[in-house]
Design an enzyme around this catalytic site. Sequence first.
Site, mmCIF file in Angstrom:
data_model
loop_
_atom_site.group_PDB
_atom_site.id
_atom_site.type_symbol
_atom_site.label_atom_id
_atom_site.label_comp_id
_atom_site.label_asym_id
_atom_site.label_seq_id
_atom_site.Cartn_x
_atom_site.Cartn_y
_atom_site.Cartn_z
ATOM 1 N N GLY A 149 132.827 50.378 82.062
ATOM 2 C CA GLY A 149 132.272 49.214 82.781
ATOM 3 C C GLY A 149 133.285 48.096 82.924
ATOM 4 N N TYR A 193 116.433 45.377 75.829
ATOM 5 C CA TYR A 193 117.873 45.092 75.693
ATOM 6 C C TYR A 193 118.244 44.893 74.219
ATOM 7 C CZ TYR A 193 122.385 42.691 76.264
ATOM 8 O OH TYR A 193 123.711 42.334 76.186
ATOM 9 N N SER A 235 125.435 42.732 71.001
ATOM 10 C CA SER A 235 125.054 41.386 71.451
ATOM 11 C C SER A 235 124.419 40.654 70.273
ATOM 12 C CB SER A 235 124.016 41.509 72.577
ATOM 13 O OG SER A 235 123.325 40.285 72.743
#
Length: 244
Positions: free
Chosen positions: A9, A152, A139
Amino acid sequence: MNNTVLITGASRGIGKAIAELFAENGYNVVINYRSSDIKANELYNKLVRNNRSAMLIKADVAVREQVDEMYAKIKSAYGGVDVLINNAGIAEQKLFTDVSEDDWDNMFDINVKGMFNCTQAVLNDMISNKYGKIINISSIWGLVGASCEVAYASSKAAVIGFTKSLAKELGPSNICVNCIAPGIIDTDMNASLDDNAIKELKEQTPLIRLGSPEDIANLALYLASEKANFITGQIISPNGGFVI
Ligand code: NAD
C-alpha cells in the site's frame, strides 16, 4: 548488495513516505499498490529519476495468488526481501449496528489476511537466511478501542496479537517482528474529518499537531536497521502523547 524492502500500500500516505525514506537510505524499494496506477507510477518515476533502486508491483494483498506472484517477481529481481512492511490498510467509520458482514470481511481481508498473506510469502526465505525484519502497521485504536470503528479497531488489535506471537515464534530464526501503532496521521485516510474534528484532535494531543507520514517512516527505518537488532515483539506508538 543493497537490502530490499517490500512496502504494501505504498502509492500514497504513510507507505509512500516509507518508500521514499528507505530509497534515500540505499534500499531496493518494492512499491506495492492495488489501484492507484497514476500515483504509484509517479512515485516510481520520482525514485528512478533520483537514481534510486525501485520496483513497482500491482497486487491486492488480500488475494493470496496475487501476493505469491508479487513475491516471485521480487525474488527473481532481488533474491527476496530483508524487510517487509505490512502497511496496506483500510478504515471505515460506522455504527456497529450498521456494519454488514461484507464490511467486516473486507476489513479483515485487507488489514489482517493481507498481512498474513504477505508474511507467509516472504517468510521461508527469511528463515533460510536467518535474517529478516517484519514491521506491521497497527493503530492507536487497536490499543485503546474506538467508538464507530469497531471493525477497524478489532482488525488493528489483531495486528498487535499477530506481531507478539510471530515475534516469539521467529526469534530463534533471528527475525524481528515489530508493530508501529500510529496516532492520528495527516493522510488521505483522515480526509473525511472536518476542520473542527481536526482541531479537537490536535487539542487532545500534547504535541498539539497531527503526525506526519515522515514521523512513521523514521521509526520504520530505525526498526529495520541493525540498531534495532534486539527489539522484537514490541508495539511502538508514535502518537504525540495522545495515548500514553
Ligand atoms: P492511506 O489510505 O493513504 O493508505 C493506505 C494504502 O493502502 C493506500 O495506498 C491503499 O490503496 C492501500 N491498500 C488498501 N487496500 C489494499 C490492498 N488490498 N492491497 C494493496 N494495497 C491496499 O492511509 P495511510 O494513513 O497512509 O495508512 C497506512 C496504514 O497506516 C494503514 O494500515 C492504516 O490503517 C495505518 N494507520 C493510519 C493512521 C492515520 O491516521 N492515517 C493511523 C494509524 C494507523
